[in-house]
Scaffold this motif. Structure first.
Motif, PDB file in Angstrom:
ATOM      1  N   UNK A 108       0.824  -1.219   0.000  1.00 18.24           N
ATOM      2  CA  UNK A 108       0.000   0.000   0.000  1.00 18.24           C
ATOM      3  C   UNK A 108       0.857   1.267   0.000  1.00 18.24           C
ATOM      4  N   UNK A 109       2.043   1.197   0.616  1.00 18.25           N
ATOM      5  CA  UNK A 109       2.936   2.369   0.548  1.00 18.25           C
ATOM      6  C   UNK A 109       3.323   2.607  -0.912  1.00 18.25           C
ATOM      7  N   UNK A 110       3.712   1.504  -1.576  1.00 19.13           N
ATOM      8  CA  UNK A 110       4.177   1.641  -2.965  1.00 19.13           C
ATOM      9  C   UNK A 110       3.055   2.110  -3.887  1.00 19.13           C
ATOM     10  N   UNK A 111       1.817   1.739  -3.551  1.00 15.24           N
ATOM     11  CA  UNK A 111       0.688   2.059  -4.441  1.00 15.24           C
ATOM     12  C   UNK A 111      -0.023   3.359  -4.071  1.00 15.24           C
ATOM     13  N   UNK A 112       0.404   3.985  -2.972  1.00 13.58           N
ATOM     14  CA  UNK A 112      -0.338   5.153  -2.464  1.00 13.58           C
ATOM     15  C   UNK A 112      -0.571   6.239  -3.505  1.00 13.58           C
ATOM     16  N   UNK A 113       0.410   6.401  -4.413  1.00 18.63           N
ATOM     17  CA  UNK A 113       0.268   7.512  -5.360  1.00 18.63           C
ATOM     18  C   UNK A 113      -0.557   7.121  -6.577  1.00 18.63           C
ATOM     19  N   UNK A 114      -1.033   5.867  -6.619  1.00 15.71           N
ATOM     20  CA  UNK A 114      -1.852   5.508  -7.782  1.00 15.71           C
ATOM     21  C   UNK A 114      -3.248   5.055  -7.368  1.00 15.71           C
ATOM     22  N   UNK A 115      -3.725   5.548  -6.232  1.00 13.01           N
ATOM     23  CA  UNK A 115      -5.065   5.171  -5.771  1.00 13.01           C
ATOM     24  C   UNK A 115      -6.192   5.937  -6.477  1.00 13.01           C
TER      25      UNK A 115
ATOM     26  N   UNK B  52     -11.840  -5.705   9.854  1.00 15.29           N
ATOM     27  CA  UNK B  52     -10.429  -5.652   9.480  1.00 15.29           C
ATOM     28  C   UNK B  52     -10.185  -4.830   8.215  1.00 15.29           C
ATOM     29  N   UNK B  53     -11.224  -4.625   7.421  1.00 10.66           N
ATOM     30  CA  UNK B  53     -11.057  -3.868   6.171  1.00 10.66           C
ATOM     31  C   UNK B  53     -10.988  -2.360   6.383  1.00 10.66           C
ATOM     32  N   UNK B  54     -11.221  -1.922   7.621  1.00 10.93           N
ATOM     33  CA  UNK B  54     -11.265  -0.480   7.901  1.00 10.93           C
ATOM     34  C   UNK B  54     -10.034   0.249   7.345  1.00 10.93           C
ATOM     35  N   UNK B  55      -8.867  -0.311   7.624  1.00 15.74           N
ATOM     36  CA  UNK B  55      -7.631   0.370   7.245  1.00 15.74           C
ATOM     37  C   UNK B  55      -7.251   0.157   5.773  1.00 15.74           C
ATOM     38  N   UNK B  56      -7.584  -1.010   5.228  1.00 14.94           N
ATOM     39  CA  UNK B  56      -7.129  -1.309   3.868  1.00 14.94           C
ATOM     40  C   UNK B  56      -8.206  -1.047   2.806  1.00 14.94           C
ATOM     41  N   UNK B  57      -9.453  -0.881   3.228  1.00 18.19           N
ATOM     42  CA  UNK B  57     -10.517  -0.651   2.240  1.00 18.19           C
ATOM     43  C   UNK B  57     -11.177   0.705   2.464  1.00 18.19           C
ATOM     44  N   UNK B  58     -11.672   0.921   3.685  1.00 12.64           N
ATOM     45  CA  UNK B  58     -12.398   2.175   3.953  1.00 12.64           C
ATOM     46  C   UNK B  58     -11.476   3.394   3.878  1.00 12.64           C
ATOM     47  N   UNK B  59     -10.331   3.310   4.552  1.00 12.43           N
ATOM     48  CA  UNK B  59      -9.468   4.501   4.588  1.00 12.43           C
ATOM     49  C   UNK B  59      -8.921   4.914   3.211  1.00 12.43           C
ATOM     50  N   UNK B  60      -8.397   3.966   2.407  1.00 12.85           N
ATOM     51  CA  UNK B  60      -7.921   4.396   1.082  1.00 12.85           C
ATOM     52  C   UNK B  60      -9.024   5.087   0.267  1.00 12.85           C
ATOM     53  N   UNK B  61     -10.265   4.585   0.417  1.00 15.41           N
ATOM     54  CA  UNK B  61     -11.388   5.202  -0.289  1.00 15.41           C
ATOM     55  C   UNK B  61     -11.547   6.661   0.162  1.00 15.41           C
ATOM     56  N   UNK B  62     -11.418   6.860   1.478  1.00 12.60           N
ATOM     57  CA  UNK B  62     -11.528   8.212   2.031  1.00 12.60           C
ATOM     58  C   UNK B  62     -10.379   9.092   1.522  1.00 12.60           C
ATOM     59  N   UNK B  63      -9.164   8.506   1.496  1.00 13.67           N
ATOM     60  CA  UNK B  63      -8.004   9.299   1.067  1.00 13.67           C
ATOM     61  C   UNK B  63      -8.204   9.867  -0.338  1.00 13.67           C
ATOM     62  N   UNK B  64      -8.808   9.056  -1.225  1.00  9.97           N
ATOM     63  CA  UNK B  64      -8.953   9.540  -2.611  1.00  9.97           C
ATOM     64  C   UNK B  64      -9.904  10.735  -2.684  1.00  9.97           C
ATOM     65  N   UNK B  65     -10.751  10.888  -1.668  1.00  8.96           N
ATOM     66  CA  UNK B  65     -11.709  12.002  -1.707  1.00  8.96           C
ATOM     67  C   UNK B  65     -11.199  13.246  -0.973  1.00  8.96           C
ATOM     68  N   UNK B  66      -9.987  13.157  -0.420  1.00  6.11           N
ATOM     69  CA  UNK B  66      -9.442  14.280   0.365  1.00  6.11           C
ATOM     70  C   UNK B  66      -8.514  15.123  -0.487  1.00  6.11           C
ATOM     71  N   UNK B  67      -8.363  16.416  -0.118  1.00  6.76           N
ATOM     72  CA  UNK B  67      -7.300  17.169  -0.767  1.00  6.76           C
ATOM     73  C   UNK B  67      -5.935  16.573  -0.390  1.00  6.76           C
ATOM     74  N   UNK B  68      -5.020  16.522  -1.319  1.00 10.29           N
ATOM     75  CA  UNK B  68      -3.689  15.911  -1.128  1.00 10.29           C
ATOM     76  C   UNK B  68      -3.799  14.465  -0.618  1.00 10.29           C
ATOM     77  N   UNK B  69      -4.843  13.783  -1.088  1.00 16.09           N
ATOM     78  CA  UNK B  69      -5.116  12.426  -0.595  1.00 16.09           C
ATOM     79  C   UNK B  69      -3.958  11.469  -0.784  1.00 16.09           C
TER      80      UNK B  69
ATOM     81  N   UNK C  22      -0.803  12.027  -0.756  1.00 14.91           N
ATOM     82  CA  UNK C  22       0.225  12.296   0.240  1.00 14.91           C
ATOM     83  C   UNK C  22      -0.222  11.794   1.620  1.00 14.91           C
ATOM     84  N   UNK C  23      -1.487  12.054   1.933  1.00 14.13           N
ATOM     85  CA  UNK C  23      -2.024  11.606   3.224  1.00 14.13           C
ATOM     86  C   UNK C  23      -1.956  10.080   3.288  1.00 14.13           C
TER      87      UNK C  23
END
Ligand code: PFF
Length: 434
Positions: free
Chosen positions: A112-119, A278-295, A297-298
């Protein structure tokens, strides 16, 4: 060459490493989703009572056993009575079993670190996660990468490896966490998440919550597999056990609460469910990150933070066995670390395939991943904790001012080790295994 038995360079170095061990996936990944599942603030209330008043006892007991004997798990139990060495072996077995699934999650974090910039383009994060964990190559490669990172620091030794890792990663972890807490609190409707965390609704209380909170508190303090005992065995004579134990508990609790403050306001702000497991961190949060400003990076910051937390805990899990092999079999640290690498790899590779190739390989109806999580949390960790309380309460006979200066507190500590904690651990095992 056999190294001289190492010691921490200072009590601060020990406290930092022990906090590094305690603060891990248990705080950032497990604590929020268990709290989400158990109704938020009531769970937090029960958890706080248990961690301060109950779980401090086995934590102290592990530290006492380690510091008093100055030995790692096999010899620490063996010194009390050679028959008790079996509990040292239980600790070793637990460290290998916990590594097997903990390091799989560590591998997911690296991915997920490696993929963070392509979410940004992804819409179905559930599908994305499921495809990734089902891929045999990715699962194995990233699990081994995480294992390699843990072994790397342990291989370098207590001062040059474990201390250095914690001195670098724990401050960075703290800074990242505070930045992300500020980001989360700045989101619209953040207060709903805070209310969920801090305004208890006692109608949500259930008795089973107590045992769940107890299990979580033990796991997060790294109790029940000899990690704290092993780290405690590198303490010097003048280092204070009491001060160390409460520093660990307070820091661990602050980090767990901050992790909640980082996650729940964001979850509520984007209208998501806090109880997605268990999906909170790997499914819910990435979804939220894509909707945030500077997602992007976050997201990157979040998974790096998670990586530091998991790595400093993983190091302590591996050290239990490595230290025992060095002390008991007079192995060199390098040889012991390589043997541990091979043992964990042997188990972690099939476990990492639990979501794909080996998803139908089950034990008692559970996938390998779920089985090792279940059997360690519900049987081995409470059993090992029981053993340590029994040994310290009845057999070790430490002087009455070894931990507490006050005689009454010393007697209370022994009473808890002898009677109260064993009953709780038996309850945890009996209800957990049902
Ligand atoms: N305390 C770690 C966490 O909260 O993630 C997990 C852990 C580490 C458990 C070391 C046990 C252990 F010995």
């Amino acid at each position: 060459m056999i190294e001289k038995r190492p010691a921490w360079s200072s009590q601060f170095a020990f406290i930092l490493a022990a906090i590094g061990s305690a603060v891990g996936l248990g705080n950032i990944w497990r604590f929020p989703y268990i709290m989400g599942k158990n109704g938020g603030a009531v769970f937090l209330f029960v958890y706080l009572l248990l961690i301060f008043f109950i779980c401090s006892i086995p934590l102290l007991a592990e530290l006492v056993h380690g510091k008093y004997t100055q030995k790692s798990v096999l010899d620490a139990f063996g010194q009390v009575n050679s028959k008790l060495k079996i509990f040292g072996w239980f600790d070793i077995a637990t460290s290998v079993m916990i590594s097997s699934f903990y390091f799989v999650v560590g591998g997911w974090i690296i991915f997920y670190i490696l993929k963070s910039f392509s979410f940004s383009g992804i819409t179905d994060f559930g599908g994305y996660f499921n495809n990734f964990v089902a891929s045999p190559i990715y699962s194995v490669v990233f699990t081994i990468a995480f294992l390699f990172a843990c072994i790397f620091f342990v291989y370098r030794g207590v001062n040059k490896g474990i201390e250095v890792a914690n001195k670098i990663m724990m401050p960075l972890f703290g800074v990242l966490l505070i930045v992300l807490v500020c980001v989360s609190l700045s989101l619209p409707n953040a207060s709903v998440g805070l209310e969920f965390m801090f305004k208890p609704d006692f109608s949500k209380f259930t008795p089973s919550m107590i045992l769940e909170a107890l299990g979580q508190a033990l796991f997060t303090l790294s109790i029940g597999m000899g990690a704290i005992l092993t780290y405690g065995s590198y303490l010097k004579k003048d280092d204070s056990i009491l001060k160390s134990a409460y520093s660990i508990i307070i820091a661990d609790t602050i980090f767990a609460i901050l992790a909640g403050i980082m996650i729940f306001p964001a979850v509520f702000s984007f209208g998501m469910e806090p109880n997605s497991g268990a999906g909170l961190v790997f499914i819910t949060l990435p979804k939220i990150f894509t909707q945030m400003p500077f997602g992007n990076l976050v997201s990157f910051g979040f998974f790096v933070l998670l990586f530091f937390a998991a790595l400093t805990s993983g190091i302590s899990i591996v050290e239990v066995t490595v230290s025992a092999f060095i002390d008991t079999y007079k192995m060199s640290r390098h040889k012991a670390a390589i043997i541990m690498f091979l043992m964990v790899a042997l188990l972690a590779i099939p476990v990492s395939l639990s979501f794909g190739l080996l998803s139908s390989a089950t034990i008692f109806g559970k996938t390998l991943f779920d089985f090792f999580d279940y059997i360690t949390a519900n049987l081995f960790m409470p059993l090992n904790s029981l053993a340590i309380c029994f040994v310290v309460g009845w057999l070790l006979k430490v002087a009455n001012d070894y931990v507490f200066k006050n005689r009454f507190m010393h007697e209370l500590f022994l009473f808890m080790c002898r009677f109260v904690l064993p009953i709780l651990f038996v309850l945890l095992i009996v209800t957990g295994l049902r």
